[in-house]
Structure formats: C-alpha cells, structure tokens
Design an enzyme around this catalytic site. Sequence first.
Site, PDB file in Angstrom:
ATOM      1  N   LYS A  22       0.838  -1.210   0.000  1.00  0.00           N
ATOM      2  CA  LYS A  22       0.000   0.000   0.000  1.00  0.00           C
ATOM      3  C   LYS A  22       0.864   1.249   0.000  1.00  0.00           C
ATOM      4  CE  LYS A  22      -1.798   1.698   3.997  1.00  0.00           C
ATOM      5  NZ  LYS A  22      -1.625   3.139   4.236  1.00  0.00           N
ATOM      6  N   ASN A  23       1.857   1.312   0.909  1.00  0.00           N
ATOM      7  CA  ASN A  23       2.593   2.563   1.087  1.00  0.00           C
ATOM      8  C   ASN A  23       3.607   2.818  -0.010  1.00  0.00           C
ATOM      9  OD1 ASN A  23       0.993   3.081   3.248  1.00  0.00           O
ATOM     10  ND2 ASN A  23       2.455   2.372   4.777  1.00  0.00           N
ATOM     11  N   ARG A  93      -3.998   9.966   3.643  1.00  0.00           N
ATOM     12  CA  ARG A  93      -2.787  10.610   4.177  1.00  0.00           C
ATOM     13  C   ARG A  93      -1.805  10.882   3.056  1.00  0.00           C
ATOM     14  NH1 ARG A  93      -0.649  13.700   7.821  1.00  0.00           N
ATOM     15  NH2 ARG A  93       1.621  13.567   7.762  1.00  0.00           N
ATOM     16  N   CYS A 117      -5.200   8.386   8.895  1.00  0.00           N
ATOM     17  CA  CYS A 117      -5.404   7.807  10.233  1.00  0.00           C
ATOM     18  C   CYS A 117      -5.061   8.824  11.324  1.00  0.00           C
ATOM     19  CB  CYS A 117      -4.530   6.574  10.414  1.00  0.00           C
ATOM     20  SG  CYS A 117      -5.094   5.193   9.410  1.00  0.00           S
ATOM     21  N   ARG A 122       0.930  14.421  13.064  1.00  0.00           N
ATOM     22  CA  ARG A 122       1.335  14.174  11.668  1.00  0.00           C
ATOM     23  C   ARG A 122       1.560  15.480  10.907  1.00  0.00           C
ATOM     24  NH1 ARG A 122      -1.743   8.976   9.432  1.00  0.00           N
ATOM     25  NH2 ARG A 122       0.279   8.605   8.481  1.00  0.00           N
ATOM     26  N   PRO A 123       2.463  16.306  11.396  1.00  0.00           N
ATOM     27  CA  PRO A 123       2.774  17.562  10.691  1.00  0.00           C
ATOM     28  C   PRO A 123       3.476  17.279   9.364  1.00  0.00           C
ATOM     29  CG  PRO A 123       4.365  17.166  12.423  1.00  0.00           C
ATOM     30  CD  PRO A 123       3.332  16.084  12.547  1.00  0.00           C
ATOM     31  N   ILE A 124       3.568  18.300   8.513  1.00  0.00           N
ATOM     32  CA  ILE A 124       4.323  18.124   7.260  1.00  0.00           C
ATOM     33  C   ILE A 124       5.410  19.195   7.150  1.00  0.00           C
ATOM     34  CG2 ILE A 124       2.447  16.965   6.014  1.00  0.00           C
ATOM     35  CD1 ILE A 124       1.929  19.641   4.583  1.00  0.00           C
ATOM     36  N   ASP A 125       5.894  19.630   8.312  1.00  0.00           N
ATOM     37  CA  ASP A 125       6.916  20.696   8.307  1.00  0.00           C
ATOM     38  C   ASP A 125       8.197  20.285   7.570  1.00  0.00           C
ATOM     39  OD1 ASP A 125       7.001  18.916  10.666  1.00  0.00           O
ATOM     40  OD2 ASP A 125       8.876  19.954  11.074  1.00  0.00           O
ATOM     41  N   GLN A 126       8.556  19.005   7.648  1.00  0.00           N
ATOM     42  CA  GLN A 126       9.781  18.564   6.954  1.00  0.00           C
ATOM     43  C   GLN A 126       9.572  18.513   5.436  1.00  0.00           C
ATOM     44  OE1 GLN A 126      12.793  17.992   8.762  1.00  0.00           O
ATOM     45  NE2 GLN A 126      11.447  19.099  10.165  1.00  0.00           N
ATOM     46  N   ASP A 310       3.609   0.248  12.258  1.00  0.00           N
ATOM     47  CA  ASP A 310       2.330  -0.247  11.718  1.00  0.00           C
ATOM     48  C   ASP A 310       1.982  -1.635  12.228  1.00  0.00           C
ATOM     49  OD1 ASP A 310       2.788   1.261   8.422  1.00  0.00           O
ATOM     50  OD2 ASP A 310       2.250   2.093  10.369  1.00  0.00           O
ATOM     51  N   ILE A 332       7.181   6.400  17.274  1.00  0.00           N
ATOM     52  CA  ILE A 332       6.971   7.123  16.020  1.00  0.00           C
ATOM     53  C   ILE A 332       5.770   8.068  16.103  1.00  0.00           C
ATOM     54  CG2 ILE A 332       6.620   6.904  13.520  1.00  0.00           C
ATOM     55  CD1 ILE A 332       9.286   5.708  14.485  1.00  0.00           C
ATOM     56  N   ARG A 402      -9.284   0.388   3.435  1.00  0.00           N
ATOM     57  CA  ARG A 402      -8.286   1.288   2.822  1.00  0.00           C
ATOM     58  C   ARG A 402      -6.958   0.597   2.599  1.00  0.00           C
ATOM     59  NH1 ARG A 402      -7.136   5.813   6.494  1.00  0.00           N
ATOM     60  NH2 ARG A 402      -5.464   6.009   4.967  1.00  0.00           N
TER      61      ARG A 402
HETATM   62  C1  EPZ Z   1       4.015   6.689   6.526  1.00  0.00           C
HETATM   63  O1  EPZ Z   1       3.319   7.743   7.186  1.00  0.00           O
HETATM   64  C2  EPZ Z   1       2.998   5.576   6.371  1.00  0.00           C
HETATM   65  N1  EPZ Z   1       1.882   6.066   5.558  1.00  0.00           N
HETATM   66  C3  EPZ Z   1       2.492   5.135   7.746  1.00  0.00           C
HETATM   67  O2  EPZ Z   1       1.635   4.024   7.544  1.00  0.00           O
HETATM   68  C4  EPZ Z   1       3.679   4.682   8.592  1.00  0.00           C
HETATM   69  O3  EPZ Z   1       3.225   4.384   9.886  1.00  0.00           O
HETATM   70  C5  EPZ Z   1       4.732   5.794   8.652  1.00  0.00           C
HETATM   71  O4  EPZ Z   1       5.105   6.193   7.326  1.00  0.00           O
HETATM   72  C6  EPZ Z   1       5.989   5.359   9.395  1.00  0.00           C
HETATM   73  O5  EPZ Z   1       6.535   4.238   8.759  1.00  0.00           O
HETATM   74  C7  EPZ Z   1       2.041   6.100   4.214  1.00  0.00           C
HETATM   75  O6  EPZ Z   1       3.090   5.744   3.683  1.00  0.00           O
HETATM   76  C8  EPZ Z   1       0.862   6.591   3.415  1.00  0.00           C
HETATM   77  P1  EPZ Z   1       6.401   9.722   8.726  1.00  0.00           P
HETATM   78  P2  EPZ Z   1       4.006   9.204   7.255  1.00  0.00           P
HETATM   79  O7  EPZ Z   1       6.442  10.975   7.918  1.00  0.00           O
HETATM   80  O8  EPZ Z   1       4.767   9.452   6.006  1.00  0.00           O
HETATM   81  C9  EPZ Z   1       6.881  12.986  12.141  1.00  0.00           C
HETATM   82  C10 EPZ Z   1      -0.328   2.792   7.674  1.00  0.00           C
HETATM   83  O9  EPZ Z   1      -0.955   2.278   8.611  1.00  0.00           O
HETATM   84  N2  EPZ Z   1       6.909  13.979  11.055  1.00  0.00           N
HETATM   85  O10 EPZ Z   1       7.475   8.708   8.565  1.00  0.00           O
HETATM   86  O11 EPZ Z   1       2.958  10.175   7.649  1.00  0.00           O
HETATM   87  C11 EPZ Z   1       5.509  12.348  12.294  1.00  0.00           C
HETATM   88  O12 EPZ Z   1       4.679  13.134  13.104  1.00  0.00           O
HETATM   89  C12 EPZ Z   1       0.232   4.178   7.830  1.00  0.00           C
HETATM   90  O13 EPZ Z   1      -0.102   2.234   6.564  1.00  0.00           O
HETATM   91  C13 EPZ Z   1       7.218  15.301  11.346  1.00  0.00           C
HETATM   92  O14 EPZ Z   1       7.461  15.651  12.505  1.00  0.00           O
HETATM   93  O15 EPZ Z   1       5.006   8.982   8.463  1.00  0.00           O
HETATM   94  C14 EPZ Z   1       5.848  11.031  12.935  1.00  0.00           C
HETATM   95  O16 EPZ Z   1       5.986  11.231  14.324  1.00  0.00           O
HETATM   96  C15 EPZ Z   1      -0.035   4.757   9.217  1.00  0.00           C
HETATM   97  N3  EPZ Z   1       7.253  16.203  10.335  1.00  0.00           N
HETATM   98  C16 EPZ Z   1       7.221  10.678  12.350  1.00  0.00           C
HETATM   99  O17 EPZ Z   1       7.740  11.895  11.814  1.00  0.00           O
HETATM  100  C17 EPZ Z   1       7.015  15.858   9.039  1.00  0.00           C
HETATM  101  O18 EPZ Z   1       7.085  16.736   8.144  1.00  0.00           O
HETATM  102  C18 EPZ Z   1       7.167   9.653  11.231  1.00  0.00           C
HETATM  103  O19 EPZ Z   1       6.248  10.125  10.269  1.00  0.00           O
HETATM  104  C19 EPZ Z   1       6.701  14.501   8.755  1.00  0.00           C
HETATM  105  C20 EPZ Z   1       6.659  13.591   9.772  1.00  0.00           C
END
Ligand code: EPZ
Length: 422
Positions: A22-23, A93, A117, A122-126, A310, A332, A402
Amino acid sequence: MAHYVINGGKRLEGVVTISGAKNAALAIIPATILAGESCLLENLPSIDDVRTLECILTRMGATVAFTPDGSMRVDPRGIRDYNVTFDMVRSLRASYYLLGALLGRYGYAKIALPGGCMIGQRPIDQHIKGMRALGATVTVENGMVTARADKLVGAEIYLDVVTVGATINIMLAAVGATGQTIINNAAKEPHVVDVANFLNMMGASVKGAGTDVIRVMGGRTLHGCSYAIIPDQIEAGTYMVLAAATGGDVVINNVIPTHLEAISAKLMEAGVKVIEGDDGREFFMRVTAEQIRPRPVNIKTLPYPGFPTDLQQPMMALLSVADGNSYIVENIFEERYNHVPELRRMGANIEINGRMATIDGVPKLSAAPLYASDLRAGAALIVAALMAEGESQVHNIGFIDRGYEYLEQKLRAIGADIRRVE
Ligand code: EPZ
C-alpha cells in the site's frame, strides 16, 4: 457502515498470498505525474486508497485505466488542474505526495492538508522545509498547502526527524530540480527504495535509497515505464501475527524476508516458529504457533529496519494473552494506542503511560463488539476477535478497506469464520 462478524477461537491453517505494498503504491501512483509518457503499474493492491488516488488523478485530467489483471495505466499528459481539494483527500494521508510530484513536474501545486489515520499530529513541516530548500515558495492557509517555483534547484537537506513521507516527497520534487539534491537523515523503508527504483526506471538518477543519504541528480526528462510494486511487508506481518495468535500454521507467499526481519525476530522471541524459504519462484514465510500462549516480549517501534510502528497494534493484540508482562514503546506516533480501550473490553490488562504500554498477559480474551479507530487498530481488533472464542463484531471497517486487499476472502481461505455485513 459495514462491519465484520467473527467467530473466533479457530486455528488458521493454509496458504495466503501477499498483495502489493500500500505505502509504495500510494507514492508511486502520484510519481507517474513526473513522466512525459504513460506508465503501467503492476501488482497494485485493490484497496480504497488506490481507488481514491485514481479518482484524484482523473479529476486533475490524467487518463487512468485498470487492465483486467488489476494493473493501472496512468497517462499524466492531460493534467490541467494542479489543485487538490479536501473533499478529494480527506481519507488519504498520502495525498501529500501530489505536492512533490506536481511541483517537480509543473512548478506549482495546491493541495489540501492531508487526512488519514488519526494516530497523532502528523505535521508536514519537513516536507515544506524540503520544498523551500529546492527554491519553492510554500504557503499554508485555509487548510491548503500551495507550492510554486519558477525554477527548482538541487540543494542539500537535513531532515530533523526520520520521516518516510518527507523523504519520498522531496525525492519526487528533486527529480524536477536542476542539479544535485542530497537528502540527509533519510528514511530507509522498503517503500522508499521502491519509489527510488520506479523513478530510476523512468530515467531519473536517484542513488542511496535504503541508506540515510539519498542523492538525486534532477533536471532529466522522464519517460514512461512498466513497474511492479513490491509486496506489502505490513500485510505480511499482519498475517504472521494472525497465525501466531490463533495457534495456527500458515504459509505466507510472495514476501521479501529481509523486510520482515524485525517482526520475525519478535515472534521467535515470543516462542513462535518462523521459517523462511523459497519454492524456486518466490519467497515464503511459514509461521507455526508452538504453544498456546506466546512468551512476553518487549518492543520499541523505530524507523526501518527497527520494529515497524504499523505492526505495533496487531502485535499488542497477540501479547495481550502472553504468559507475563510485555512492554511496548511507540516512538513514532504519539497517539497510536486508540485500539487499547477496545482490547480492554475483551479482558486485556493494558496500562498506558505516555508512549509506554504495559501489557499484563491474561489467559484468554472474550468476544465483544469492537470499534476500529484507524487502519492498523482495525487489524489489531481482527487479530483479537479471531483469538477470542465466540462472536465478535468489528465495526468501522472502512478503515480496513483502505489498506488490506480481500481481507475476508484471504482469512476465510485459511479457516477463519468471518463475514462482512453491510
Ligand atoms: C508513513 O506515514 C505511512 N503512511 C504510515 O503508515 C507509517 O506508519 C509511517 O510512514 C511510518 O513508517 C504512508 O506511507 C501513506 P512519517 P508518514 O512521515 O509518512 C513525524 C499505515 O498504517 N513527522 O514517517 O505520515 C511524524 O509526526 C500508515 O499504513 C514530522 O514531525 O510517516 C511522525 O511522528 C499509518 N514532520 C514521524 O515523523 C514531518 O514533516 C514519522 O512520520 C513529517 C513527519
């Protein structure tokens, strides 16, 4: 909303085949926008998130068609609309990948802040930090992220946290930037590598994916290609836990064993027999529960190759009947314990203290009506319902639709008594 009716307490035995990841799919489908020709994506999972992306790309003007075997052909040349509104992305997402792809291809994108979810902030600042480093002007207002750049120029970016989404999103935009982009502290998940491999199949130059430094040499014109998505390691891990939780004996086909090392190790620590093999065509895992109750284990979720967040939720369902105390630290996401109240109603003895969960194993769970709060919480409740004798219902299974392809069919094929009630 549909729900599952599950009669638990039965051993799962037989063979299950894992679908496409999926991801990986949710990043590679938007990445097709970067090509100047059409792409054929094979081994896509038939899940709602994929269908949502199909709708979004079509509304933007792309031509998207499924072949009889479920492959998706995407021709992005008709895209005229670079705006993606909230009604299109509320459940998805991964909509943020459209930001990187549209910016990399057209120099403009306006995307609603993502849904998905509810497992934390889940910020997108990075993501935004990376786009700005490449020269884009990025604004966030009225729930929309707008990114525009007359010219994207490669840059060196250091990610403050290891983030899958930002790593992939910056890769997508960097493909459209002139010169070299270096992403430091990059995520190493299998789907990050899969996206990089797809980009390279289209003629991009992405090196180092799977390590914490990724280098992209951008500015190339990308051509179309055919690409098969990797198998879903989270779906595979979920079935491994299901086999262990039901005292079962299940062969899980179409896997990449190295992607499953963390879950295999923890299941073996818990006393479960895990054998990997190949039948000359593809790899499989065979999971056999050696005893009634698993041994307690301790888990810390970490970025790949650590234990995947996950699988924390399904694993907690299994550990709720371990013969002793298990400890889980969810490093995480800060809100990924919404499945715990549901497990407690089945008799589980779980204490939450911040990011730490203490699971004092009980001999058995009891069947109950259960409510899923997110995708993997839903998976955890399916595990628990299949363990508990008697009839449970799992509600809000739209979350599960989903992310798990043909879940009830695959479970019934290995002996589960599960039916969907609309
Ligand atoms: C992806 O989410 C996956 N989703 C998630 O799977 C998975 O749990 C996650 O990666 C970790 O492996 C998809 O690929 C669609 P991250 P993502 O950015 O990209 C913080 C599932 O069940 N962060 O790696 O949103 C964030 O808050 C889903 O299939 C920032 O601070 O995860 C988190 O604490 C759930 N700033 C950590 O990083 C940012 O700009 C990891 O988030 C981005 C993230």
